[in-house]
Motif scaffolding. Structure first.
Motif, mmCIF file in Angstrom:
data_model
loop_
_atom_site.group_PDB
_atom_site.id
_atom_site.type_symbol
_atom_site.label_atom_id
_atom_site.label_comp_id
_atom_site.label_asym_id
_atom_site.label_seq_id
_atom_site.Cartn_x
_atom_site.Cartn_y
_atom_site.Cartn_z
ATOM 1 N N TYR A 2 -0.678 -7.172 -11.958
ATOM 2 C CA TYR A 2 -1.367 -6.573 -10.811
ATOM 3 C C TYR A 2 -0.750 -7.078 -9.518
ATOM 4 C CZ TYR A 2 -4.844 -5.465 -14.364
ATOM 5 O OH TYR A 2 -5.476 -5.001 -15.478
ATOM 6 N N VAL A 3 -0.210 -6.180 -8.732
ATOM 7 C CA VAL A 3 0.509 -6.529 -7.508
ATOM 8 C C VAL A 3 -0.401 -7.155 -6.462
ATOM 9 C CG1 VAL A 3 1.867 -5.596 -5.597
ATOM 10 C CG2 VAL A 3 2.197 -4.706 -7.893
ATOM 11 N N TYR A 4 -1.600 -6.607 -6.296
ATOM 12 C CA TYR A 4 -2.450 -7.001 -5.176
ATOM 13 C C TYR A 4 -3.509 -8.043 -5.526
ATOM 14 C CZ TYR A 4 -0.282 -2.852 -3.237
ATOM 15 O OH TYR A 4 0.627 -1.939 -2.796
ATOM 16 N N ARG A 5 -3.532 -8.525 -6.758
ATOM 17 C CA ARG A 5 -4.546 -9.508 -7.150
ATOM 18 C C ARG A 5 -4.389 -10.777 -6.313
ATOM 19 N NH1 ARG A 5 -5.293 -11.083 -13.225
ATOM 20 N NH2 ARG A 5 -6.692 -9.303 -13.210
ATOM 21 N N GLU A 46 -4.729 4.004 -3.260
ATOM 22 C CA GLU A 46 -5.262 4.083 -1.898
ATOM 23 C C GLU A 46 -4.865 2.837 -1.085
ATOM 24 O OE1 GLU A 46 -6.985 5.150 1.603
ATOM 25 O OE2 GLU A 46 -6.511 6.420 -0.112
ATOM 26 N N VAL A 47 -4.925 1.672 -1.712
ATOM 27 C CA VAL A 47 -4.518 0.432 -1.031
ATOM 28 C C VAL A 47 -3.027 0.497 -0.699
ATOM 29 C CG1 VAL A 47 -4.237 -2.068 -1.295
ATOM 30 C CG2 VAL A 47 -6.339 -0.960 -2.061
ATOM 31 N N GLU A 48 -2.248 0.985 -1.640
ATOM 32 C CA GLU A 48 -0.804 1.125 -1.411
ATOM 33 C C GLU A 48 -0.530 2.075 -0.247
ATOM 34 O OE1 GLU A 48 3.095 2.632 -3.870
ATOM 35 O OE2 GLU A 48 1.423 1.773 -4.986
ATOM 36 N N LYS A 49 -1.264 3.178 -0.169
ATOM 37 C CA LYS A 49 -1.105 4.129 0.933
ATOM 38 C C LYS A 49 -1.466 3.469 2.262
ATOM 39 C CE LYS A 49 -2.988 8.463 2.747
ATOM 40 N NZ LYS A 49 -3.266 7.874 4.027
ATOM 41 N N GLN A 50 -2.549 2.704 2.283
ATOM 42 C CA GLN A 50 -2.956 2.020 3.515
ATOM 43 C C GLN A 50 -1.901 1.001 3.956
ATOM 44 O OE1 GLN A 50 -6.880 0.362 3.072
ATOM 45 N NE2 GLN A 50 -7.796 2.342 2.564
ATOM 46 N N ILE A 51 -1.320 0.303 3.005
ATOM 47 C CA ILE A 51 -0.271 -0.676 3.344
ATOM 48 C C ILE A 51 0.947 0.043 3.908
ATOM 49 C CG2 ILE A 51 1.385 -2.300 2.347
ATOM 50 C CD1 ILE A 51 -0.884 -3.273 0.522
ATOM 51 N N PRO A 169 5.657 -1.498 -4.246
ATOM 52 C CA PRO A 169 4.417 -2.108 -3.768
ATOM 53 C C PRO A 169 4.537 -3.622 -3.545
ATOM 54 C CG PRO A 169 3.925 -0.515 -5.482
ATOM 55 C CD PRO A 169 5.417 -0.646 -5.420
ATOM 56 N N ALA A 170 5.252 -4.308 -4.428
ATOM 57 C CA ALA A 170 5.417 -5.756 -4.272
ATOM 58 C C ALA A 170 6.210 -6.082 -2.998
ATOM 59 C CB ALA A 170 6.114 -6.345 -5.490
ATOM 60 N N ASP A 171 7.271 -5.310 -2.746
ATOM 61 C CA ASP A 171 8.057 -5.516 -1.519
ATOM 62 C C ASP A 171 7.209 -5.236 -0.281
ATOM 63 O OD1 ASP A 171 10.319 -6.200 -2.935
ATOM 64 O OD2 ASP A 171 11.220 -4.201 -2.812
ATOM 65 N N ASN A 172 6.434 -4.158 -0.344
ATOM 66 C CA ASN A 172 5.587 -3.804 0.802
ATOM 67 C C ASN A 172 4.530 -4.867 1.060
ATOM 68 O OD1 ASN A 172 7.000 -1.486 1.271
ATOM 69 N ND2 ASN A 172 5.568 -0.159 0.206
ATOM 70 N N LEU A 173 3.970 -5.432 -0.004
ATOM 71 C CA LEU A 173 2.993 -6.512 0.162
ATOM 72 C C LEU A 173 3.643 -7.711 0.825
ATOM 73 C CD1 LEU A 173 0.169 -7.663 -0.273
ATOM 74 C CD2 LEU A 173 0.927 -8.414 -2.547
ATOM 75 N N GLN A 174 4.855 -8.040 0.406
ATOM 76 C CA GLN A 174 5.571 -9.177 1.014
ATOM 77 C C GLN A 174 5.851 -8.920 2.490
ATOM 78 O OE1 GLN A 174 5.950 -12.094 -0.500
ATOM 79 N NE2 GLN A 174 6.629 -12.814 1.479
#
Length: 182
Positions: A2-5, A46-51, A169-174
């Motif tokens: 899970y990327v966002y956990r 949805e979280v990915e879209k918001q990021i 998604p992982a890159d975007n979170l970083q």
């Protein structure tokens, strides 16, 4: 998996947001460790879209960033030239001080100055010389580095925009963590 956990906290109660899979989709929700929480589940998409939207909001078009970097490079060249002129003035002053120290020693050897007068004037000239040497060392150390943080900022703004469009998604979170930090 899970990327966002653990990446976010609940806006309502402050607990961590966790992820779980239901019916083939990942959902993020509050852990509710502090008690009941009224925040609903949110799909990971949805979280990915918001990021991605947040990253787009702080990005710069590559052409605009390239123009800004070009202006920074021009200013950097001007600053380097001005710094070199200032450094040359300091080197000239250093030569003058060295010459004055030599003349001061000559005056003592000729008997024109007493030893105490010589020592006080010598200490003053040596201090001035040391200050100039420190300034020259600072010019050498910090000269070109002054604009580096600004250059990194503009490159990051372009990189964030590209990542928002095509990044994982992982890159975007970083990237989000990076731009959200000091």
């Amino acid at each position: 998996p899970y990327v966002y956990r653990g990446a976010f906290r609940c806006a309502n109660c402050g607990c961590f947001i966790t992820t779980e899979t239901q019916k083939g989709h990942n959902y993020l929700h509050c852990t509710k460790r502090k008690g009941p929480c009224s925040e609903p589940f949110v799909r990971e998409e949805e979280v990915e879209k918001q990021i991605r939207d947040l990253l787009k909001g702080v990005s710069l078009p590559p052409a605009l960033a390239a123009e800004a970097l070009d202006n920074i490079n021009k200013e950097s060249i001007k600053a380097a030239q001005a710094g070199e002129r200032a450094a040359q003035n300091l080197r000239d002053n250093l030569v003058i001080l060295t010459d004055q120290l030599g003349r001061l020693l000559d005056m003592v050897l000729q008997g024109s100055l007493t030893q105490s007068e010589y020592l006080s004037k010598k200490a003053q000239l040596v201090n001035e010389k040391k200050e100039i040497e420190n300034k020259l060392a600072a010019f050498a150390r910090e000269g070109a580095k002054r604009f580096e943080p600004l250059k990194r900022f503009y490159k990051l703004c372009v990189d964030v925009g590209e990542s928002a469009a095509t990044g994982s998604p992982a890159d975007n979170l970083q990237k989000l963590k990076n731009i959200g930090s000091n």
